[in-house]
Scaffold this motif. Structure first.
Motif, PDB file in Angstrom:
ATOM      1  N   PHE A  60      19.848  95.222  -9.441  1.00 49.61           N
ATOM      2  CA  PHE A  60      20.366  96.702  -9.594  1.00 49.61           C
ATOM      3  C   PHE A  60      21.629  96.949  -9.804  1.00 49.61           C
ATOM      4  O   PHE A  60      22.649  96.234  -9.568  1.00 49.61           O
ATOM      5  CB  PHE A  60      19.956  97.333  -8.276  1.00 49.61           C
ATOM      6  N   GLU A  61      21.857  97.933 -10.619  1.00 54.77           N
ATOM      7  CA  GLU A  61      23.383  98.226 -10.979  1.00 54.77           C
ATOM      8  C   GLU A  61      23.822  99.137  -9.623  1.00 54.77           C
ATOM      9  O   GLU A  61      25.233  99.026  -9.434  1.00 54.77           O
ATOM     10  CB  GLU A  61      23.164  99.262 -12.056  1.00 54.77           C
ATOM     11  N   SER A  62      22.951  99.905  -8.869  1.00 58.16           N
ATOM     12  CA  SER A  62      23.379 100.433  -7.613  1.00 58.16           C
ATOM     13  C   SER A  62      22.041 100.460  -6.841  1.00 58.16           C
ATOM     14  O   SER A  62      21.290 100.450  -7.369  1.00 58.16           O
ATOM     15  CB  SER A  62      24.211 101.746  -7.903  1.00 58.16           C
ATOM     16  N   ARG A 121      19.397  92.982  -4.748  1.00 55.03           N
ATOM     17  CA  ARG A 121      20.606  92.324  -5.257  1.00 55.03           C
ATOM     18  C   ARG A 121      21.506  93.435  -6.079  1.00 55.03           C
ATOM     19  O   ARG A 121      20.700  93.770  -7.092  1.00 55.03           O
ATOM     20  CB  ARG A 121      20.342  91.113  -5.855  1.00 55.03           C
ATOM     21  N   VAL A 122      22.638  93.774  -5.791  1.00 57.25           N
ATOM     22  CA  VAL A 122      23.279  94.517  -6.754  1.00 57.25           C
ATOM     23  C   VAL A 122      24.475  93.888  -7.556  1.00 57.25           C
ATOM     24  O   VAL A 122      24.898  92.975  -6.944  1.00 57.25           O
ATOM     25  CB  VAL A 122      23.963  95.689  -5.957  1.00 57.25           C
ATOM     26  N   ARG A 123      24.374  93.899  -9.025  1.00 58.25           N
ATOM     27  CA  ARG A 123      25.284  93.364  -9.488  1.00 58.25           C
ATOM     28  C   ARG A 123      26.740  93.479  -9.137  1.00 58.25           C
ATOM     29  O   ARG A 123      26.938  94.688  -8.927  1.00 58.25           O
ATOM     30  CB  ARG A 123      25.036  93.834 -10.960  1.00 58.25           C
ATOM     31  N   GLY A 124      27.251  92.466  -9.052  1.00 55.09           N
ATOM     32  CA  GLY A 124      28.677  92.570  -8.408  1.00 55.09           C
ATOM     33  C   GLY A 124      28.989  92.739  -6.892  1.00 55.09           C
ATOM     34  O   GLY A 124      30.155  92.521  -6.534  1.00 55.09           O
ATOM     35  N   GLY A 175      26.149  91.472  -4.735  1.00 54.31           N
ATOM     36  CA  GLY A 175      25.241  90.373  -4.007  1.00 54.31           C
ATOM     37  C   GLY A 175      23.992  90.996  -3.492  1.00 54.31           C
ATOM     38  O   GLY A 175      23.513  92.213  -3.437  1.00 54.31           O
ATOM     39  N   VAL A 176      23.670  90.229  -2.395  1.00 53.54           N
ATOM     40  CA  VAL A 176      22.171  90.967  -1.493  1.00 53.54           C
ATOM     41  C   VAL A 176      22.840  91.964  -0.475  1.00 53.54           C
ATOM     42  O   VAL A 176      23.713  91.545   0.062  1.00 53.54           O
ATOM     43  CB  VAL A 176      21.600  89.671  -0.837  1.00 53.54           C
ATOM     44  N   ILE A 177      22.105  93.012  -0.561  1.00 61.55           N
ATOM     45  CA  ILE A 177      22.639  94.281   0.281  1.00 61.55           C
ATOM     46  C   ILE A 177      21.676  94.664   1.078  1.00 61.55           C
ATOM     47  O   ILE A 177      21.623  95.396   2.059  1.00 61.55           O
ATOM     48  CB  ILE A 177      23.082  95.413  -0.502  1.00 61.55           C
ATOM     49  N   GLY A 178      20.250  93.904   0.848  1.00 61.69           N
ATOM     50  CA  GLY A 178      19.228  94.371   1.866  1.00 61.69           C
ATOM     51  C   GLY A 178      18.161  93.878   1.197  1.00 61.69           C
ATOM     52  O   GLY A 178      17.793  92.819   0.635  1.00 61.69           O
ATOM     53  N   SER A 179      16.673  94.350   1.874  1.00 61.12           N
ATOM     54  CA  SER A 179      15.472  93.569   1.511  1.00 61.12           C
ATOM     55  C   SER A 179      14.299  94.671   1.268  1.00 61.12           C
ATOM     56  O   SER A 179      14.565  95.633   1.850  1.00 61.12           O
ATOM     57  CB  SER A 179      14.963  92.772   2.283  1.00 61.12           C
ATOM     58  N   PHE A 221      10.635  99.973 -11.792  1.00 60.17           N
ATOM     59  CA  PHE A 221      12.017 100.853 -11.546  1.00 60.17           C
ATOM     60  C   PHE A 221      13.115 100.449 -12.243  1.00 60.17           C
ATOM     61  O   PHE A 221      13.861 101.205 -12.754  1.00 60.17           O
ATOM     62  CB  PHE A 221      12.036 100.625  -9.845  1.00 60.17           C
ATOM     63  N   ILE A 222      13.440  99.189 -12.256  1.00 59.96           N
ATOM     64  CA  ILE A 222      14.570  98.701 -12.860  1.00 59.96           C
ATOM     65  C   ILE A 222      14.649  98.907 -14.387  1.00 59.96           C
ATOM     66  O   ILE A 222      15.500  99.508 -15.102  1.00 59.96           O
ATOM     67  CB  ILE A 222      14.893  97.156 -12.569  1.00 59.96           C
ATOM     68  N   GLU A 223      13.600  98.661 -15.079  1.00 57.90           N
ATOM     69  CA  GLU A 223      13.281  98.890 -16.602  1.00 57.90           C
ATOM     70  C   GLU A 223      13.534 100.509 -16.727  1.00 57.90           C
ATOM     71  O   GLU A 223      14.130 100.822 -17.786  1.00 57.90           O
ATOM     72  CB  GLU A 223      11.983  98.465 -17.072  1.00 57.90           C
ATOM     73  N   GLU A 224      12.793 101.270 -15.754  1.00 61.45           N
ATOM     74  CA  GLU A 224      12.804 102.652 -16.083  1.00 61.45           C
ATOM     75  C   GLU A 224      14.501 103.249 -16.089  1.00 61.45           C
ATOM     76  O   GLU A 224      14.816 104.282 -16.808  1.00 61.45           O
ATOM     77  CB  GLU A 224      12.082 103.400 -15.230  1.00 61.45           C
ATOM     78  N   SER A 225      15.045 102.759 -14.988  1.00 56.79           N
ATOM     79  CA  SER A 225      16.591 102.985 -14.717  1.00 56.79           C
ATOM     80  C   SER A 225      17.215 102.892 -16.066  1.00 56.79           C
ATOM     81  O   SER A 225      18.232 103.205 -16.406  1.00 56.79           O
ATOM     82  CB  SER A 225      16.907 102.472 -13.585  1.00 56.79           C
TER      83      SER A 225
END
Length: 163
Positions: free
Chosen positions: A19-21, A121-124, A126-130, A152-156
Motif C-alpha cells: 500500500f501507499e498508505s 505492508r506500506v511502502r517505506g 514496512g509491515v504495519i498490521g495484518s 483494492f490496490i489496483e483500483e487505488s
C-alpha cells in the motif's frame, strides 16, 4: 508446484501487494469488500484487521464461532512475529518438515502457521498490521484475502492516475 516454487510465488505476492498508505478507513473498505465477496460466494468467514496492536475491523458471518476468532488471532501473531503471510510460514515449515514448536519454539496454541493472515505492508514503512480470514478450507482463506487486496490496490492506483 513444489514448496520452493510456492514460497517464491508467495514472496512475489507480498512484494506486489503493498500500500501507499493504510488507515482505519482503508481497513473498513477492505473488510467490507472481503465480507461482500464471501457472502456473494455463499461462504461463512470471520475477518479481522489490525493496525499495530489495534483491532480496526472485525466481522463474523453467521455460521462462524469463537473458534474462528481464536484462529484469526493465532494467524495474526504469525504475521506480527515474522512479517510474512501465515501461508508462507505454513509452506516454509512444511518444506522443512517442522512444526512451529520444533523450529521456532513457539506455542502452537498461540501461533498458527496456517494460511489466512496477510501482512499489511506500506511502502517505506514496512509491515504495519495484518488482514486475516478464517473459515474456509485449504488455501481459500489466503486466496480470498489476496484477491481483495489486489483489487483494492489496483483500483487505488487507477484513482491516483486519473486525478
Amino acid at each position: 508446484m513444489t514448496d520452493e516454487q510456492l514460497l517464491e510465488e508467495l514472496l512475489q505476492e507480498e512484494n506486489e501487494l503493498q500500500f501507499e498508505s493504510f488507515s482505519n478507513e482503508t481497513a473498513l473498505h477492505i473488510g467490507m469488500d472481503i465480507i461482500d465477496r464471501a457472502k456473494a460466494e455463499g461462504k461463512s468467514i470471520t475477518v479481522d484487521i489490525h493496525i499495530g496492536e489495534q483491532q480496526v475491523f472485525h466481522y463474523a458471518c453467521p455460521g462462524t464461532s469463537a473458534d474462528n476468532d481464536a484462529w484469526t488471532a493465532r494467524k495474526a501473531r504469525i504475521v506480527n512475529r515474522f512479517g510474512r503471510s501465515s501461508y508462507y510460514m505454513e509452506v516454509e515449515l512444511r518444506a522443512a518438515g517442522k512444526t512451529i514448536l520444533d523450529r521456532y519454539f513457539l506455542d502452537p496454541s498461540r501461533y498458527a502457521a496456517f494460511n489466512g493472515a496477510f501482512p499489511i505492508r506500506v511502502r517505506g514503512a514496512g509491515v504495519i498490521g495484518s488482514v486475516v480470514v478464517s473459515g474456509l478450507p485449504g488455501d481459500q482463506d489466503h486466496k480470498l484475502v489476496t484477491a481483495v487486496l489486489r483489487q483494492f490496490i489496483e483500483e487505488s492506483a487507477d484513482r491516483r492516475h486519473h486525478v
